[in-house]
Design a protein around this motif. Structure first.
Motif, PDB file in Angstrom:
ATOM      1  N   SER A  36      -3.678  12.063  79.838  1.00 56.90           N
ATOM      2  CA  SER A  36      -4.023  13.469  79.708  1.00 56.90           C
ATOM      3  C   SER A  36      -4.515  14.005  81.065  1.00 56.90           C
ATOM      4  O   SER A  36      -4.166  15.105  81.494  1.00 56.90           O
ATOM      5  N   GLU A  37      -5.310  13.164  81.738  1.00 61.99           N
ATOM      6  CA  GLU A  37      -5.862  13.550  83.034  1.00 61.99           C
ATOM      7  C   GLU A  37      -4.757  13.805  84.070  1.00 61.99           C
ATOM      8  O   GLU A  37      -4.814  14.767  84.842  1.00 61.99           O
ATOM      9  N   THR A  38      -3.772  12.915  84.078  1.00 65.64           N
ATOM     10  CA  THR A  38      -2.653  13.087  85.020  1.00 65.64           C
ATOM     11  C   THR A  38      -1.948  14.409  84.762  1.00 65.64           C
ATOM     12  O   THR A  38      -1.628  15.162  85.681  1.00 65.64           O
ATOM     13  N   ARG A  39      -1.702  14.692  83.494  1.00 66.97           N
ATOM     14  CA  ARG A  39      -0.995  15.948  83.172  1.00 66.97           C
ATOM     15  C   ARG A  39      -1.807  17.163  83.603  1.00 66.97           C
ATOM     16  O   ARG A  39      -1.256  18.147  84.098  1.00 66.97           O
TER      17      ARG A  39
ATOM     18  N   ALA B 191       9.600  17.436  80.811  1.00 65.76           N
ATOM     19  CA  ALA B 191       8.612  17.433  81.895  1.00 65.76           C
ATOM     20  C   ALA B 191       7.326  16.703  81.513  1.00 65.76           C
ATOM     21  O   ALA B 191       6.948  16.638  80.345  1.00 65.76           O
ATOM     22  N   LEU B 192       6.637  16.185  82.536  1.00 67.58           N
ATOM     23  CA  LEU B 192       5.287  15.639  82.341  1.00 67.58           C
ATOM     24  C   LEU B 192       4.310  16.803  82.276  1.00 67.58           C
ATOM     25  O   LEU B 192       3.286  16.737  81.601  1.00 67.58           O
ATOM     26  N   ALA B 193       4.623  17.868  82.997  1.00 65.76           N
ATOM     27  CA  ALA B 193       3.874  19.122  82.922  1.00 65.76           C
ATOM     28  C   ALA B 193       4.783  20.204  83.470  1.00 65.76           C
ATOM     29  O   ALA B 193       5.576  19.947  84.382  1.00 65.76           O
ATOM     30  N   GLY B 194       4.688  21.401  82.902  1.00 69.01           N
ATOM     31  CA  GLY B 194       5.534  22.491  83.377  1.00 69.01           C
ATOM     32  C   GLY B 194       4.815  23.817  83.239  1.00 69.01           C
ATOM     33  O   GLY B 194       3.873  23.945  82.443  1.00 69.01           O
TER      34      GLY B 194
ATOM     35  N   ASP C 137      -4.768  21.049  76.474  1.00 69.63           N
ATOM     36  CA  ASP C 137      -5.200  19.806  75.822  1.00 69.63           C
ATOM     37  C   ASP C 137      -4.036  18.823  75.886  1.00 69.63           C
ATOM     38  O   ASP C 137      -3.381  18.548  74.885  1.00 69.63           O
ATOM     39  N   PRO C 138      -3.740  18.320  77.093  1.00 73.71           N
ATOM     40  CA  PRO C 138      -2.524  17.519  77.249  1.00 73.71           C
ATOM     41  C   PRO C 138      -2.603  16.204  76.492  1.00 73.71           C
ATOM     42  O   PRO C 138      -3.678  15.624  76.374  1.00 73.71           O
ATOM     43  N   PRO C 139      -1.435  15.773  75.972  1.00 75.97           N
ATOM     44  CA  PRO C 139      -1.413  14.518  75.232  1.00 75.97           C
ATOM     45  C   PRO C 139      -1.578  13.318  76.163  1.00 75.97           C
ATOM     46  O   PRO C 139      -1.214  13.369  77.331  1.00 75.97           O
TER      47      PRO C 139
END
Ligand SMILES: Cc1cc2nc3c(=O)[nH]c(=O)nc-3n(C[C@H](O)[C@H](O)[C@H](O)COP(=O)(O)OP(=O)(O)OC[C@H]3O[C@@H](n4cnc5c(N)ncnc54)[C@H](O)[C@@H]3O)c2cc1C
Lengths: 157, 288
Positions: free
Chosen positions: B264-267, B194-197, B255-257
């Motif tokens: 990071s902002e998109t996540r 996932a890009l984010a979950g 603190d998304p990569p």
């Protein structure tokens, strides 16, 4: 590294060979059992070309070592046909669901498991089930058509 | 794409595993489902002297209801857990999450214990373990210990397991009355990481939200709980969504990569989208 004797049942026949622990199941099938229908593509589990059945469930042949499978029942694409999935093979031909054929054995084995688990899948379910099998020729449409067609034909029987 | 040579031992008991580690230390590597280990070996990112195969150790693949907890053996395969009636009845979060893990042929082999020990920051199961308040049951030559999930994932692909320690089971509290489980993720393609979950577990009482735990994957160097978000949401009247407070809490805890494809902002934005979906789900379930 010392070779070790490994004995597997492949499509109902015992195959024994002395191999290094690092030999994958896919390589064992191809180079020791001399069954070359199992294709080796990415070798890290992504493309699905080496999909076989191990003790009744699908698995990546490139992500198992032959030595781990000692005593296991392996089924490969060579075990297809003669009533076992022959209708799937036929539907792939009829729908032009293959061009180069590299992905086809893995695709058929995955589709066969899907239809055993779920005889009435939706198109979306077929796409999700086959999402781990790459085809770089057909664009998948025809593959999904073929699987849906077989599902319907089997239901009508 | 062939691994370096290694020796191989098929363990019949946990004692066999401990003996291998006694003799080889960190040159030994445990092989469970192999769905993360073997790609790493094939690509020569990992070059152990010996693989110790735990697949045939009996009793590591059971799912048992024991009073208030479901005990899931470390060797339970993703697909077995996804189809288990005990899990569907008592830990529905896992059923929802496992549908997003890889593809069927990989789920047939991959194990829950392997995924947790691998501690991939993009993996679904570590986030579930955090949201569920799971306890890891670990054994080694010197005895056994229990590690709460919140102390287990300590960094990028890093857990608090010591070399020679084997994860034998996970204990998950059963979902009580009024408990709502939510799982969702945003990925480019079915089965991709996932890009984010988000995994969330909410406790409600008489339609009122009492407490909620949010755990995110792909939003840091490991799966992360967001205590700030819990505080914000637990303080909101039922049904209300204070978007600004949610986004501030996420910014504080995650603190998304940043990578070439996804910033990071998109996540962070996607994490916020998932939280709003979770709250909508929780509110609608709490009303019923
Ligand atoms: C193409 C592909 C796509 C994938 N997609 C996803 C995905 O979307 N989401 C996801 O979460 N995963 C995904 N995976 C990974 C998969 O879920 C793995 O099964 C899982 O991460 C590792 O489990 P395993 O049992 O295969 O462990 P292994 O690969 O055998 O082991 C993983 C690590 O854990 C250690 N280990 C294993 N078991 C124990 C134990 N009991 N005690 C101590 N140490 C142990 C091993 O030594 C190793 O370091 C994917 C894999 C592939 C190949």
């Amino acid at each position: 590294m010392m070779k070790r004797l490994v004995t597997l049942s492949i499509n109902g026949e015992e195959v024994s060979a002395a191999v290094e622990p690092r030999m994958t199941l896919a390589d064992f099938i191809r180079s020791e059992a001399r069954l070359t229908g199992t294709h080796v593509g990415c070798e890290h589990g992504v493309c699905g070309a080496c999909t076989v059945r191990v003790d009744g469930r699908t698995a990546r042949g490139c992500l198992l070592f032959a030595i781990q499978c000692e005593g296991s029942e392996i089924e490969t694409i060579e075990n297809f046909g003669d009533g076992k999935g022959a209708d799937l093979q036929q539907a792939f031909v009829e729908h032009n669901a293959l061009q180069c054929g590299f992905c086809t054995p893995g695709m058929l084995i995955a589709a066969d498991e899907l239809l055993r688990d779920d005889p009435s899948p939706t198109r979306q379910a077929v796409r999700e089930y086959l999402s781990g099998n790459y085809c770089r020729c057909t664009g998948y449409q025809a593959i999904v058509d073929a699987v849906m067609d077989v599902a319907e034909r089997r239901r009508r029987k | 794409m062939k691994p370096r040579t290694f020796d191989y031992l098929r363990a019949k008991t946990l004692a066999d595993v401990f003996a291998v580690f006694e003799a080889h230390g960190d040159e030994a590597l445990i092989l469970a489902g192999g769905q993360s280990v073997v790609p790493a070996l094939n690509m020569r990112l990992s070059e152990p002297a010996i693989l110790v195969d735990i697949n045939r150790i009996p009793e590591l693949d059971r799912i048992e209801l024991q009073g208030g907890v479901v005990r899931i053996g470390a060797l339970c395969r993703h697909e077995t857990v996804r189809r288990s009636d005990v899990i569907a009845g008592h830990v529905p979060l896992l059923v929802q999450a496992l549908a997003h893990v890889a593809h069927p042929a990989i789920r047939n082999r991959g194990t829950l214990g392997g995924s947790l020990c691998n501690a991939d920051p993009a993996a679904e199961l570590p986030a579930c373990a955090l949201a569920l308040g799971t306890t890891m049951v670990v054994e080694s030559a010197s005895g056994s210990r229990r590690i709460p999930a919140s102390d287990f994932f300590i960094g990028f692909y890093e857990t608090s397991l010591e070399p020679g320690e084997v994860l034998v089971a996970m204990e998950v509290p059963v979902a009580g009355n009024g408990e709502i489980h939510f799982f969702d993720e945003i990925a480019r393609r079915q089965g991709d990481f996932a890009l984010a979950g988000l995994a969330a577990v909410a406790k409600c009482d008489g339609g009122r939200l009492v407490s909620v735990r949010f755990a995110f994957h792909s939003c840091g160097d490991r799966s992360l709980l967001s205590p700030q978000l819990s505080a914000v949401v637990e303080g909101m009247p039922n049904g209300a969504v204070d978007g600004a407070a949610i986004d501030a809490a996420l910014k504080g805890d995650l603190d998304p990569p940043d990578d070439a494809v996804t910033s990071s902002e998109t996540r962070l934005h996607l994490a916020g989208v998932l939280v709003r979906r979770a709250l909508a789900h929780i509110n609608s379930e709490a009303d019923t």
